[in-house]
Design a protein around this motif. Sequence first.
Motif, PDB file in Angstrom:
ATOM      1  N   SER A  85       0.821  -1.209   0.000  1.00  0.00           N
ATOM      2  CA  SER A  85       0.000   0.000   0.000  1.00  0.00           C
ATOM      3  C   SER A  85       0.855   1.260   0.000  1.00  0.00           C
ATOM      4  CB  SER A  85      -0.933   0.006   1.213  1.00  0.00           C
ATOM      5  OG  SER A  85      -1.895  -0.995   1.082  1.00  0.00           O
ATOM      6  N   GLY A  86       2.112   1.130  -0.290  1.00  0.00           N
ATOM      7  CA  GLY A  86       2.938   2.314  -0.495  1.00  0.00           C
ATOM      8  C   GLY A  86       3.619   2.858   0.745  1.00  0.00           C
ATOM      9  N   VAL A  87       3.654   2.113   1.840  1.00  0.00           N
ATOM     10  CA  VAL A  87       4.352   2.576   3.037  1.00  0.00           C
ATOM     11  C   VAL A  87       5.722   1.907   3.078  1.00  0.00           C
ATOM     12  CG1 VAL A  87       4.286   2.815   5.524  1.00  0.00           C
ATOM     13  CG2 VAL A  87       2.177   2.802   4.228  1.00  0.00           C
ATOM     14  N   ASP A  88       6.751   2.717   3.182  1.00  0.00           N
ATOM     15  CA  ASP A  88       8.111   2.191   3.167  1.00  0.00           C
ATOM     16  C   ASP A  88       8.497   1.842   4.600  1.00  0.00           C
ATOM     17  OD1 ASP A  88      10.750   1.673   2.925  1.00  0.00           O
ATOM     18  OD2 ASP A  88      11.321   3.623   2.122  1.00  0.00           O
ATOM     19  N   TYR A  89       8.221   0.624   4.998  1.00  0.00           N
ATOM     20  CA  TYR A  89       8.562   0.232   6.367  1.00  0.00           C
ATOM     21  C   TYR A  89       8.961  -1.240   6.403  1.00  0.00           C
ATOM     22  CZ  TYR A  89       8.676   0.395  11.402  1.00  0.00           C
ATOM     23  OH  TYR A  89       9.115   0.363  12.702  1.00  0.00           O
ATOM     24  N   ASP A  90      10.178  -1.472   6.804  1.00  0.00           N
ATOM     25  CA  ASP A  90      10.687  -2.829   6.953  1.00  0.00           C
ATOM     26  C   ASP A  90      11.587  -2.802   8.180  1.00  0.00           C
ATOM     27  OD1 ASP A  90      12.224  -5.174   6.842  1.00  0.00           O
ATOM     28  OD2 ASP A  90      11.921  -5.345   4.687  1.00  0.00           O
ATOM     29  N   VAL A  91      11.305  -3.650   9.151  1.00  0.00           N
ATOM     30  CA  VAL A  91      12.062  -3.605  10.410  1.00  0.00           C
ATOM     31  C   VAL A  91      13.544  -3.855  10.148  1.00  0.00           C
ATOM     32  CG1 VAL A  91      12.203  -4.506  12.749  1.00  0.00           C
ATOM     33  CG2 VAL A  91      10.028  -4.417  11.606  1.00  0.00           C
ATOM     34  N   ARG A  92      13.852  -4.678   9.138  1.00  0.00           N
ATOM     35  CA  ARG A  92      15.266  -4.963   8.852  1.00  0.00           C
ATOM     36  C   ARG A  92      16.021  -3.695   8.490  1.00  0.00           C
ATOM     37  NH1 ARG A  92      14.627  -9.309   4.259  1.00  0.00           N
ATOM     38  NH2 ARG A  92      12.815  -8.024   3.829  1.00  0.00           N
ATOM     39  N   VAL A  93      15.326  -2.738   7.889  1.00  0.00           N
ATOM     40  CA  VAL A  93      15.966  -1.484   7.493  1.00  0.00           C
ATOM     41  C   VAL A  93      15.780  -0.420   8.567  1.00  0.00           C
ATOM     42  CG1 VAL A  93      16.016   0.302   5.718  1.00  0.00           C
ATOM     43  CG2 VAL A  93      15.538  -2.059   5.095  1.00  0.00           C
ATOM     44  N   LYS A  94      14.569  -0.345   9.115  1.00  0.00           N
ATOM     45  CA  LYS A  94      14.252   0.757  10.016  1.00  0.00           C
ATOM     46  C   LYS A  94      14.844   0.556  11.399  1.00  0.00           C
ATOM     47  CE  LYS A  94      11.659   3.026   7.115  1.00  0.00           C
ATOM     48  NZ  LYS A  94      12.045   4.337   6.613  1.00  0.00           N
ATOM     49  N   GLU A  95      14.850  -0.669  11.878  1.00  0.00           N
ATOM     50  CA  GLU A  95      15.469  -0.923  13.178  1.00  0.00           C
ATOM     51  C   GLU A  95      16.333  -2.180  13.050  1.00  0.00           C
ATOM     52  OE1 GLU A  95      13.994  -0.782  17.750  1.00  0.00           O
ATOM     53  OE2 GLU A  95      13.140  -2.290  16.481  1.00  0.00           O
ATOM     54  N   PRO A  96      17.511  -2.056  12.411  1.00  0.00           N
ATOM     55  CA  PRO A  96      18.279  -3.265  12.084  1.00  0.00           C
ATOM     56  C   PRO A  96      18.696  -4.026  13.330  1.00  0.00           C
ATOM     57  CG  PRO A  96      19.210  -1.303  11.055  1.00  0.00           C
ATOM     58  CD  PRO A  96      18.209  -0.836  12.039  1.00  0.00           C
ATOM     59  N   TYR A  97      18.559  -5.330  13.262  1.00  0.00           N
ATOM     60  CA  TYR A  97      19.001  -6.186  14.356  1.00  0.00           C
ATOM     61  C   TYR A  97      20.123  -7.058  13.824  1.00  0.00           C
ATOM     62  CZ  TYR A  97      15.369  -8.747  11.837  1.00  0.00           C
ATOM     63  OH  TYR A  97      14.594  -9.287  10.856  1.00  0.00           O
ATOM     64  N   ASP A  98      20.885  -7.650  14.730  1.00  0.00           N
ATOM     65  CA  ASP A  98      22.061  -8.440  14.366  1.00  0.00           C
ATOM     66  C   ASP A  98      22.902  -7.691  13.323  1.00  0.00           C
ATOM     67  OD1 ASP A  98      21.749 -10.298  16.243  1.00  0.00           O
ATOM     68  OD2 ASP A  98      21.136 -11.923  14.942  1.00  0.00           O
ATOM     69  N   VAL A  99      23.121  -8.254  12.137  1.00  0.00           N
ATOM     70  CA  VAL A  99      24.033  -7.577  11.206  1.00  0.00           C
ATOM     71  C   VAL A  99      23.312  -6.971  10.015  1.00  0.00           C
ATOM     72  CG1 VAL A  99      26.127  -8.794  11.802  1.00  0.00           C
ATOM     73  CG2 VAL A  99      24.553  -9.820  10.187  1.00  0.00           C
ATOM     74  N   TYR A 100      22.009  -6.764  10.111  1.00  0.00           N
ATOM     75  CA  TYR A 100      21.309  -6.191   8.956  1.00  0.00           C
ATOM     76  C   TYR A 100      21.789  -4.777   8.640  1.00  0.00           C
ATOM     77  CZ  TYR A 100      17.972  -9.949   8.256  1.00  0.00           C
ATOM     78  OH  TYR A 100      17.405 -11.142   7.958  1.00  0.00           O
ATOM     79  N   ASP A 101      22.347  -4.085   9.651  1.00  0.00           N
ATOM     80  CA  ASP A 101      22.830  -2.729   9.356  1.00  0.00           C
ATOM     81  C   ASP A 101      24.103  -2.754   8.527  1.00  0.00           C
ATOM     82  OD1 ASP A 101      24.040  -3.910  11.449  1.00  0.00           O
ATOM     83  OD2 ASP A 101      24.214  -2.121  12.687  1.00  0.00           O
ATOM     84  N   GLU A 102      24.799  -3.891   8.474  1.00  0.00           N
ATOM     85  CA  GLU A 102      26.012  -3.961   7.657  1.00  0.00           C
ATOM     86  C   GLU A 102      25.713  -4.461   6.256  1.00  0.00           C
ATOM     87  OE1 GLU A 102      28.886  -6.267   9.833  1.00  0.00           O
ATOM     88  OE2 GLU A 102      28.328  -5.203  11.665  1.00  0.00           O
ATOM     89  N   LEU A 103      24.475  -4.864   6.011  1.00  0.00           N
ATOM     90  CA  LEU A 103      24.108  -5.378   4.697  1.00  0.00           C
ATOM     91  C   LEU A 103      23.247  -4.344   3.986  1.00  0.00           C
ATOM     92  CD1 LEU A 103      23.081  -8.927   5.881  1.00  0.00           C
ATOM     93  CD2 LEU A 103      25.276  -8.253   4.965  1.00  0.00           C
ATOM     94  N   ASP A 104      23.242  -4.441   2.680  1.00  0.00           N
ATOM     95  CA  ASP A 104      22.465  -3.517   1.869  1.00  0.00           C
ATOM     96  C   ASP A 104      21.106  -4.153   1.602  1.00  0.00           C
ATOM     97  OD1 ASP A 104      21.679  -1.510   0.252  1.00  0.00           O
ATOM     98  OD2 ASP A 104      22.758  -2.257  -1.511  1.00  0.00           O
ATOM     99  N   VAL A 105      20.092  -3.702   2.347  1.00  0.00           N
ATOM    100  CA  VAL A 105      18.755  -4.288   2.226  1.00  0.00           C
ATOM    101  C   VAL A 105      17.849  -3.281   1.529  1.00  0.00           C
ATOM    102  CG1 VAL A 105      16.840  -5.365   3.435  1.00  0.00           C
ATOM    103  CG2 VAL A 105      19.131  -5.517   4.382  1.00  0.00           C
ATOM    104  N   HIS A 106      17.214  -3.740   0.460  1.00  0.00           N
ATOM    105  CA  HIS A 106      16.310  -2.873  -0.283  1.00  0.00           C
ATOM    106  C   HIS A 106      14.876  -3.190   0.129  1.00  0.00           C
ATOM    107  CE1 HIS A 106      14.537  -0.719  -3.625  1.00  0.00           C
ATOM    108  NE2 HIS A 106      13.855  -1.803  -3.941  1.00  0.00           N
ATOM    109  N   THR A 107      14.079  -2.165   0.394  1.00  0.00           N
ATOM    110  CA  THR A 107      12.677  -2.387   0.753  1.00  0.00           C
ATOM    111  C   THR A 107      11.820  -2.327  -0.501  1.00  0.00           C
ATOM    112  OG1 THR A 107      13.168  -1.168   2.752  1.00  0.00           O
ATOM    113  CG2 THR A 107      10.884  -1.692   2.353  1.00  0.00           C
ATOM    114  N   ASN A 108      11.036  -3.360  -0.722  1.00  0.00           N
ATOM    115  CA  ASN A 108      10.163  -3.393  -1.892  1.00  0.00           C
ATOM    116  C   ASN A 108       8.841  -2.741  -1.554  1.00  0.00           C
ATOM    117  OD1 ASN A 108      11.901  -5.028  -3.639  1.00  0.00           O
ATOM    118  ND2 ASN A 108      11.554  -6.584  -2.076  1.00  0.00           N
TER     119      ASN A 108
END
Lengths: 382, 189
Positions: A239-262
């Motif tokens: 529905s057009g909301v850009d929200y993914d916990v992996r990107v918005k509040e990264p846990y473990d090592v998600y902040d070191e990876l390049d995660v694209h939100t679809n």
Amino acid sequence: MAEVIPTKEMPPGLQVENVDDRIMTLNVGPQHPGSGHMRIIVKIDGDYIVDADPDPGYVHRGEEKMAESRNYITNIPHLERPVIHDSCNILYPYVLGVEDLVGIEVPERAKYVRVIAAELNRCIYIQYWLAIYGIFLGHSTMFMWPAGDRELFIDLMEKISGARVTHAYFVPGGVRNDVPANFEDVCLRQVNYFEKRIKEYGDIFYDNPILKARTEDTGVLSREDAIRLGTTGSVLRASGVDYDVRVKEPYDVYDELDVHTNVLKAGDSYARSKVPWLDMLESCNIIRQALEKMPKSGSIRTKLKPNPKGGLDEVYRRVESGRGAAGCYIVSKEKPEPYRLKLSVGSFRNLIALPYLLKGEKLGNMPAVYWSLNYWPVEADR
Amino acid sequence: MSTTETKSPPKDPKKETTPEKVEDTAPAFEKSYVDQIANQFSDDVEVEYIKENRTRLNVKKEKIIDVAKFIKDNTPFDHAESVSGVDFPDEKEIGVTYHLGSYTDPAYSKQVLALATRAPREETPNPGNDSTKLPSLRDMFYSVEFHEREVFEMLGVYFEGHPDNRRLLLPEDWADLPPLRKDFKNKGR
């Protein structure tokens, strides 16, 4: 029609309602293959749905109650039962929460292994969900392909954890055991093949004019409603909301990876069914990055003390599971077992959207709308 | 039991220590919006900075509607992620915690605001007809609708103003105690 007046004291929970000759009430489920283990009480006027009332609870197992009488380690196997296909992701917030409570550090290698296992599980879950979506819409090829392709990752998870589903692989402090030798090579090969394979789903399913005709513009959820109803995961992002916990509040090592939100804007069933597929392609990217950056050796687990006791009073952690944000709220009272454990899961949060989407739809569109909510009955009931 | 007593909301001793404690531990970003709420409801809101990005507001049940309305109108928190009921039989109370999040403001996407309140608890519950009642927050946060229904059946907290206080997960003929209360025992445990 006269009001129904209960003559004697009614048993708790009994519902009495007036009936209308024009409106027909239809129970879809709980045994219907199209509803999963839940019931949708639909009221139809001719072919149009005028009211829909979801009635979950047929697979309620009392996970939260069970958790109160087991310690932090013995809670692991039963807490992943709500979604056995996505068992790593449903356990993830609990494991992170316990680590916060008792204050232990996780080894770097274990963090990468957890991210890889979580992404593999996400693909396994979405493949299963997609297979059922295919058969809901009468597209039996789309049932066969994902059901076969997910075996790749199930075999991979079996090599890692010893179990095809219900891995009980994550433990507070790391993972239960190390990945087997030459895991990186096998995993990379399988991910590359898997990615090539799921790209073909686009040709047969997502670009299929019949599928588009059935799902486009059905069950449209506007951006405002998606936010207001507190939906999560693929429903929210469709529905057009850009929200993914992996990107918005990264846990473990998600902040070191390049995660694209679809994110898709349409908000209809087609968009909601497409976002998980795009997520799988993104998962392949994440796994490849994680394999590259993962330390080649090192510890994979910090031992918890036997009967660990919580230090903080309470903790609320969340992750992005296959069905949206999965949250775990733990209240600790300095005891070896949680005082209260609450799972807030994507399926339960998305269920609230179902009556809104079904009202005004044709009955024939119900499966297309219902399963596009990425709903897993067992997880919603817990 | 002594541990539980120290954790009960202490009235006077903690109020004196909170101002210094807040300045020591409060992260700047959380403080900016929590102060807004705390200034508005100075005596009724007790702030706890649990850890980074997690803040807890303990509110009296008489004020929960006003505080929720203020949060909805003046901060970007727009939906409830979870509503959890916690039974405290020793204190004769049932706590209800709303975890609020924000989709609209990217700066707030890490924040989870726990809005907590407590309802009186009765020894022999009669769900819906005893004093265990709280005002519903459905008018402010629409997303609590199913969560509050779950808290009602699992802990017997009736939400006044909720349009649809029916059972959700439990069977229609469940006539036992609300199962997440502490005096409902698991068989064999």
